[in-house]
Design an enzyme around this catalytic site. Sequence first.
Site, short mmCIF file in Angstrom:
data_model
loop_
_atom_site.label_atom_id
_atom_site.label_comp_id
_atom_site.label_asym_id
_atom_site.label_seq_id
_atom_site.Cartn_x
_atom_site.Cartn_y
_atom_site.Cartn_z
N ASN A 5 0.85 -1.18 0.00
CA ASN A 5 0.00 0.00 0.00
C ASN A 5 0.89 1.24 0.00
O ASN A 5 1.59 1.52 0.97
CB ASN A 5 -0.91 0.02 1.24
CG ASN A 5 -1.76 1.28 1.27
OD1 ASN A 5 -2.41 1.62 0.29
ND2 ASN A 5 -1.73 1.99 2.40
N GLU A 6 0.91 1.93 -1.13
CA GLU A 6 1.63 3.18 -1.28
C GLU A 6 3.12 3.07 -0.92
O GLU A 6 3.61 3.76 -0.03
CB GLU A 6 0.95 4.28 -0.47
CG GLU A 6 -0.51 4.49 -0.89
CD GLU A 6 -1.22 5.59 -0.11
OE1 GLU A 6 -0.71 5.99 0.95
OE2 GLU A 6 -2.28 6.05 -0.59
N TYR B 43 -5.77 12.18 -3.49
CA TYR B 43 -6.38 12.67 -2.24
C TYR B 43 -6.31 14.19 -2.22
O TYR B 43 -5.41 14.78 -1.61
CB TYR B 43 -5.67 12.06 -1.03
CG TYR B 43 -6.06 10.64 -0.79
CD1 TYR B 43 -7.26 10.33 -0.14
CD2 TYR B 43 -5.27 9.59 -1.22
CE1 TYR B 43 -7.65 9.02 0.06
CE2 TYR B 43 -5.65 8.27 -1.02
CZ TYR B 43 -6.83 7.99 -0.38
OH TYR B 43 -7.21 6.69 -0.18
N GLU C 81 -7.21 4.47 -5.59
CA GLU C 81 -7.86 5.14 -4.47
C GLU C 81 -8.07 6.60 -4.84
O GLU C 81 -7.14 7.28 -5.26
CB GLU C 81 -7.00 5.10 -3.19
CG GLU C 81 -6.77 3.73 -2.61
CD GLU C 81 -5.88 3.77 -1.37
OE1 GLU C 81 -5.77 4.85 -0.74
OE2 GLU C 81 -5.28 2.73 -1.04
N TRP D 10 -12.23 5.59 -2.21
CA TRP D 10 -11.89 5.37 -0.82
C TRP D 10 -12.91 6.14 0.01
O TRP D 10 -12.99 7.34 -0.10
CB TRP D 10 -10.47 5.88 -0.52
CG TRP D 10 -10.04 5.58 0.87
CD1 TRP D 10 -10.17 6.39 1.98
CD2 TRP D 10 -9.42 4.38 1.33
NE1 TRP D 10 -9.68 5.78 3.09
CE2 TRP D 10 -9.21 4.53 2.72
CE3 TRP D 10 -9.04 3.19 0.73
CZ2 TRP D 10 -8.62 3.53 3.50
CZ3 TRP D 10 -8.45 2.21 1.50
CH2 TRP D 10 -8.24 2.39 2.87
#
Length: 300
Positions: free
Chosen positions: A29-30, A106, A140, A177
């Site tokens: 994850n990332e 994001y 995401e 997300w």
Amino acid sequence: VRKVLTRVNTFTGVAYMDDPAIFGWELANEPRAQEKGVATLNAWIGEMAAHVKGIDSKHILSTGSEGFYGPGASRKNAKSWMSSNGVDFISNHSPADIDFASYHAYPDLWSLTKAETLDWIDVHMSDAKNLIGKPVLLGEIGKQQPIATRNEWFQAAYGAVLDSLAQRKSTAGMLLWITYHADYQDYDGFGIYVKSAAHASTVALVRDAVDVIKSKLAGSPRFIRADANCDGQVDLADAVRTLGILFKGQTASANCCSEALDSNGDGAADVSDAVYTLIFAYGSGAAPPAPYQGCGEGQA
């Protein structure tokens, strides 16, 4: 890694590496290599991708990356700080064992405007196609409330993804997300509560967008004439939906095409179609022209 891939599902008796219900894997994850740099992350990706594929060759694989660009392509980053994380979207996804590219968005956390977010999506879609030569997944994208604002951003993001999606070919995709059950605390402010009336508009938006993506992948949308809400039958609800689209600014069901609204088959969607549907639904009018009681090809 081997333990996860070879684990047998206790309910189905199928090993994860053989399970068709699993779409694919991400290496992490990332992942970042802020101290060691891009070369170190690239080496790790190459090694671990080969390891995963050596155990499980049935599932597709990506990195799980946020999609930042390294110093050599820093101008493509939405913010200058992104180039100092030991990540490079292009080289990270170049290994042959990586099947599709990954990136995230994001805007609240990264202080991105809507225009910057859409540019971020567009550059990754373009680079995945033209420089990497692989499909790409916006793995995401999170947007905090208010819900109406979130919906606007999600709608715009889905539109950008759809613009990049090739007809009948899975070249791009998008995952939100994050969806929650009512009993789960919204710890990061991004939660979408699937059963909540307050979040119903977001859930409907997502379902419609997914249907559009499915339709584009399948080719021309299929429809039953007069089935304006695309539930497989013609009834009062379709007349109401037609009027809502014509006069209330509602959007057509995403898994339908415009011909579904044209109940009388005259080539236009107008109030006469709602009337035609009502007369038919109450048993005194003729059935809609073909395709009715069956599906036909249409244009989106």
